[in-house]
Design a protein around this motif. Structure first.
Motif, PDB file in Angstrom:
ATOM      1  N   PRO A  49      17.009  11.198  12.546  1.00 47.98           N
ATOM      2  CA  PRO A  49      17.369  12.296  11.544  1.00 47.98           C
ATOM      3  C   PRO A  49      18.263  12.079  10.673  1.00 47.98           C
ATOM      4  O   PRO A  49      19.388  11.417  11.089  1.00 47.98           O
ATOM      5  CB  PRO A  49      17.359  13.382  12.599  1.00 47.98           C
ATOM      6  N   LEU A  50      18.330  12.369   9.464  1.00 51.87           N
ATOM      7  CA  LEU A  50      19.345  12.121   8.571  1.00 51.87           C
ATOM      8  C   LEU A  50      19.604  13.424   7.806  1.00 51.87           C
ATOM      9  O   LEU A  50      18.758  14.591   7.816  1.00 51.87           O
ATOM     10  CB  LEU A  50      18.646  11.260   7.186  1.00 51.87           C
ATOM     11  N   MET A  51      20.877  13.611   7.452  1.00 48.27           N
ATOM     12  CA  MET A  51      21.402  14.542   6.638  1.00 48.27           C
ATOM     13  C   MET A  51      21.649  13.947   5.329  1.00 48.27           C
ATOM     14  O   MET A  51      22.369  12.908   5.270  1.00 48.27           O
ATOM     15  CB  MET A  51      22.504  15.311   7.127  1.00 48.27           C
ATOM     16  N   LEU A  52      21.479  14.576   4.124  1.00 46.09           N
ATOM     17  CA  LEU A  52      21.294  13.962   2.890  1.00 46.09           C
ATOM     18  C   LEU A  52      22.571  14.538   2.072  1.00 46.09           C
ATOM     19  O   LEU A  52      22.793  15.883   2.079  1.00 46.09           O
ATOM     20  CB  LEU A  52      20.107  14.247   1.962  1.00 46.09           C
ATOM     21  N   GLU A  53      23.539  13.908   1.700  1.00 45.69           N
ATOM     22  CA  GLU A  53      24.546  14.109   0.762  1.00 45.69           C
ATOM     23  C   GLU A  53      24.227  13.821  -0.787  1.00 45.69           C
ATOM     24  O   GLU A  53      24.272  12.758  -1.172  1.00 45.69           O
ATOM     25  CB  GLU A  53      25.843  13.691   1.130  1.00 45.69           C
ATOM     26  N   ARG A  54      23.619  14.991  -1.363  1.00 49.20           N
ATOM     27  CA  ARG A  54      23.099  14.814  -2.838  1.00 49.20           C
ATOM     28  C   ARG A  54      24.002  15.436  -3.640  1.00 49.20           C
ATOM     29  O   ARG A  54      24.896  16.293  -3.553  1.00 49.20           O
ATOM     30  CB  ARG A  54      21.858  15.602  -2.690  1.00 49.20           C
ATOM     31  N   LEU A  55      24.225  14.628  -4.867  1.00 49.84           N
ATOM     32  CA  LEU A  55      24.994  14.927  -5.902  1.00 49.84           C
ATOM     33  C   LEU A  55      24.249  15.058  -7.159  1.00 49.84           C
ATOM     34  O   LEU A  55      24.061  13.985  -8.185  1.00 49.84           O
ATOM     35  CB  LEU A  55      26.121  13.800  -6.250  1.00 49.84           C
ATOM     36  N   PRO A  56      23.160  15.842  -7.569  1.00 42.67           N
ATOM     37  CA  PRO A  56      22.304  15.942  -8.616  1.00 42.67           C
ATOM     38  C   PRO A  56      22.897  15.878  -9.922  1.00 42.67           C
ATOM     39  O   PRO A  56      22.334  15.405 -10.941  1.00 42.67           O
ATOM     40  CB  PRO A  56      21.539  17.371  -8.145  1.00 42.67           C
ATOM     41  N   ASP A  57      24.108  16.453 -10.000  1.00 46.08           N
ATOM     42  CA  ASP A  57      24.823  16.460 -11.298  1.00 46.08           C
ATOM     43  C   ASP A  57      26.155  15.548 -11.275  1.00 46.08           C
ATOM     44  O   ASP A  57      27.083  15.865 -12.109  1.00 46.08           O
ATOM     45  CB  ASP A  57      25.219  17.941 -11.881  1.00 46.08           C
TER      46      ASP A  57
ATOM     47  N   HIS B  81      23.611  10.387   6.146  1.00 46.56           N
ATOM     48  CA  HIS B  81      24.281  10.668   7.508  1.00 46.56           C
ATOM     49  C   HIS B  81      23.330  10.658   8.518  1.00 46.56           C
ATOM     50  O   HIS B  81      22.457  11.501   8.437  1.00 46.56           O
ATOM     51  CB  HIS B  81      25.147  12.124   7.394  1.00 46.56           C
ATOM     52  N   ARG B  82      23.596   9.766   9.547  1.00 47.12           N
ATOM     53  CA  ARG B  82      22.370   9.796  10.363  1.00 47.12           C
ATOM     54  C   ARG B  82      22.875  10.321  11.826  1.00 47.12           C
ATOM     55  O   ARG B  82      24.086  10.364  12.333  1.00 47.12           O
ATOM     56  CB  ARG B  82      22.264   8.270  10.759  1.00 47.12           C
ATOM     57  N   TRP B  83      21.888  10.625  12.733  1.00 49.97           N
ATOM     58  CA  TRP B  83      22.169  11.318  13.952  1.00 49.97           C
ATOM     59  C   TRP B  83      22.319   9.910  14.872  1.00 49.97           C
ATOM     60  O   TRP B  83      22.045   8.893  14.648  1.00 49.97           O
ATOM     61  CB  TRP B  83      20.892  11.964  14.412  1.00 49.97           C
ATOM     62  N   GLN B  84      22.970  10.222  15.987  1.00 49.03           N
ATOM     63  CA  GLN B  84      23.384   9.272  16.860  1.00 49.03           C
ATOM     64  C   GLN B  84      22.249   8.952  18.182  1.00 49.03           C
ATOM     65  O   GLN B  84      22.083   8.193  18.728  1.00 49.03           O
ATOM     66  CB  GLN B  84      24.467   9.558  17.913  1.00 49.03           C
ATOM     67  N   SER B  85      21.170   9.625  17.868  1.00 53.27           N
ATOM     68  CA  SER B  85      19.942   9.866  18.670  1.00 53.27           C
ATOM     69  C   SER B  85      18.699   9.454  17.789  1.00 53.27           C
ATOM     70  O   SER B  85      18.763   9.539  16.664  1.00 53.27           O
ATOM     71  CB  SER B  85      19.660  10.990  19.356  1.00 53.27           C
ATOM     72  N   ARG B  86      17.716   8.828  18.418  1.00 54.46           N
ATOM     73  CA  ARG B  86      16.427   8.708  17.679  1.00 54.46           C
ATOM     74  C   ARG B  86      15.509   9.934  17.938  1.00 54.46           C
ATOM     75  O   ARG B  86      15.723  10.522  18.962  1.00 54.46           O
ATOM     76  CB  ARG B  86      15.762   7.706  18.005  1.00 54.46           C
ATOM     77  N   ALA B  87      14.561  10.117  16.995  1.00 51.62           N
ATOM     78  CA  ALA B  87      13.465  11.183  17.301  1.00 51.62           C
ATOM     79  C   ALA B  87      12.872  11.213  18.179  1.00 51.62           C
ATOM     80  O   ALA B  87      12.387  12.259  18.818  1.00 51.62           O
ATOM     81  CB  ALA B  87      12.778  11.089  15.878  1.00 51.62           C
ATOM     82  N   SER B  88      12.673   9.850  18.927  1.00 51.80           N
ATOM     83  CA  SER B  88      11.709   9.983  19.915  1.00 51.80           C
ATOM     84  C   SER B  88      12.582  10.214  21.224  1.00 51.80           C
ATOM     85  O   SER B  88      12.064  10.285  22.424  1.00 51.80           O
ATOM     86  CB  SER B  88      11.176   8.541  20.389  1.00 51.80           C
ATOM     87  N   GLY B  89      14.036  10.399  21.320  1.00 53.73           N
ATOM     88  CA  GLY B  89      14.831  10.994  22.382  1.00 53.73           C
ATOM     89  C   GLY B  89      15.895  11.776  21.708  1.00 53.73           C
ATOM     90  O   GLY B  89      16.954  11.211  21.900  1.00 53.73           O
ATOM     91  N   ILE B  90      15.523  12.713  21.186  1.00 53.86           N
ATOM     92  CA  ILE B  90      16.483  13.428  20.185  1.00 53.86           C
ATOM     93  C   ILE B  90      17.765  13.972  21.081  1.00 53.86           C
ATOM     94  O   ILE B  90      18.769  14.178  20.208  1.00 53.86           O
ATOM     95  CB  ILE B  90      15.773  14.810  19.720  1.00 53.86           C
TER      96      ILE B  90
END
Length: 307
Positions: free
Chosen positions: A57-65, A120-129
């Protein structure tokens, strides 16, 4: 009206938007970084970056402007994201969050076109959240120019991890410090891993009380380097290897070899999108991902070191 460009990436054709939009200013050594530059970088770095992203899983840090506009920390996948982008529904208190998962180059390019500068990534995978396969120590210096303290602390963390049987690698953050990342089998819970990281940090701080601290409050740290282990809790994230940081000049979070840690020219912002691909080609972490160990024996060994 200007023509909207399209780009074929793998099995998908992407429509690109405002490729000349400035996302990050120059740091004085080159040109400003546009969205088109970020798209091109994501295409080039994909073979080296994707192994660190797939299934997570990811969290996105977006800067659209751009850097002067709003900074959006985005967890939920918007409804307009293409259906072919993978998603994972993650339980949280009171509900759930649907995170994006970046498994291919097309997704990586699409996220760049969405001005997702930092991943930004999680320290786990979706298969073993609920079972992380990474433990991260974030080494945060007290001063902007105090990289020698970071270098020393990274060696100290590595020595401790080696002593309890965990293989680890170092990574510049592209900001101020370093991450030391150890690999696990992914059989224990976030609470287990967080407790292990907290105990390890406390052992190091007790051994080097004038240099290291686990104090969360900045006013309690003095001139000591902060050993941050909070990235290891459930739903917490850390910057992904080879992601761009939202800073002038587009510095990149970059894996390094342990020998490179002693390079006097090394800084947290040593690599940018202009020069990091050559570093990535050297495969600085080698087979680290295949060296995961169970946390249990490491935790027992760590307790033997406790004062």
């Amino acid at each position: 009206m200007p023509r909207t460009p399209s780009l074929r990436v793998g099995r998908h054709t992407l429509t690109l938007h405002r490729q000349d939009k400035t996302l990050l200013p120059s740091d004085g050594s080159g040109d400003a970084i546009t969205k088109g530059d970020l798209v091109a970088y994501h295409r080039e770095i994909a073979p080296f970056m994707l192994p660190h992203l797939r299934g997570r899983p990811l969290m996105l840090e977006r800067l659209p402007d751009g850097l002067d506009g709003p900074r959006i920390m985005q967890k939920n996948v918007p409804s307009y994201f293409p259906e072919w982008i993978h998603r994972v529904k993650v339980p949280k208190e009171g509900g759930s969050v649907v995170h994006p998962v970046c498994d291919d180059t097309a997704t990586l390019v699409y996220l760049a076109d969405q001005a997702a500068v930092t991943l930004h990534r999680w320290q786990s995978r979706a298969s073993g959240i609920r079972h992380p396969d990474r433990v991260v120590f974030d080494l945060d210096p007290s001063g902007e120019d105090d990289f020698e303290a970071v270098r020393t602390a990274a060696h100290q963390v590595r020595e401790l991890l080696d002593s309890v049987g965990l293989a680890s690698g170092a990574m510049t953050t592209g900001s101020r410090g370093l991450h030391v990342v150890a690999v696990l089998k992914g059989r224990h819970t976030f609470d287990d891993v967080h407790d292990f990281a907290k105990e390890a940090a406390e052992i190091l701080a007790a051994a080097h009380p004038d240099e290291l601290t686990t104090a969360v409050r900045k006013e309690d740290r003095g001139n000591r380097l902060y050993l941050d282990m909070q990235r290891n809790a459930y739903a917490q994230t850390a910057v992904a290897p080879y992601t761009v940081r939202a800073k002038p000049g587009a510095p990149v979070a970059t894996p390094i070899t342990w020998d490179q840690l002693d390079d006097p020219e090394l800084t947290a912002r040593r690599w940018t999108i202009e020069n990091v691909v050559d570093q990535a080609r050297t495969d600085p972490w080698g087979d680290l991902a295949r060296k995961g160990r169970a946390l249990g024996p490491a935790r027992d060994a760590l307790r033997d070191l406790s004062p």
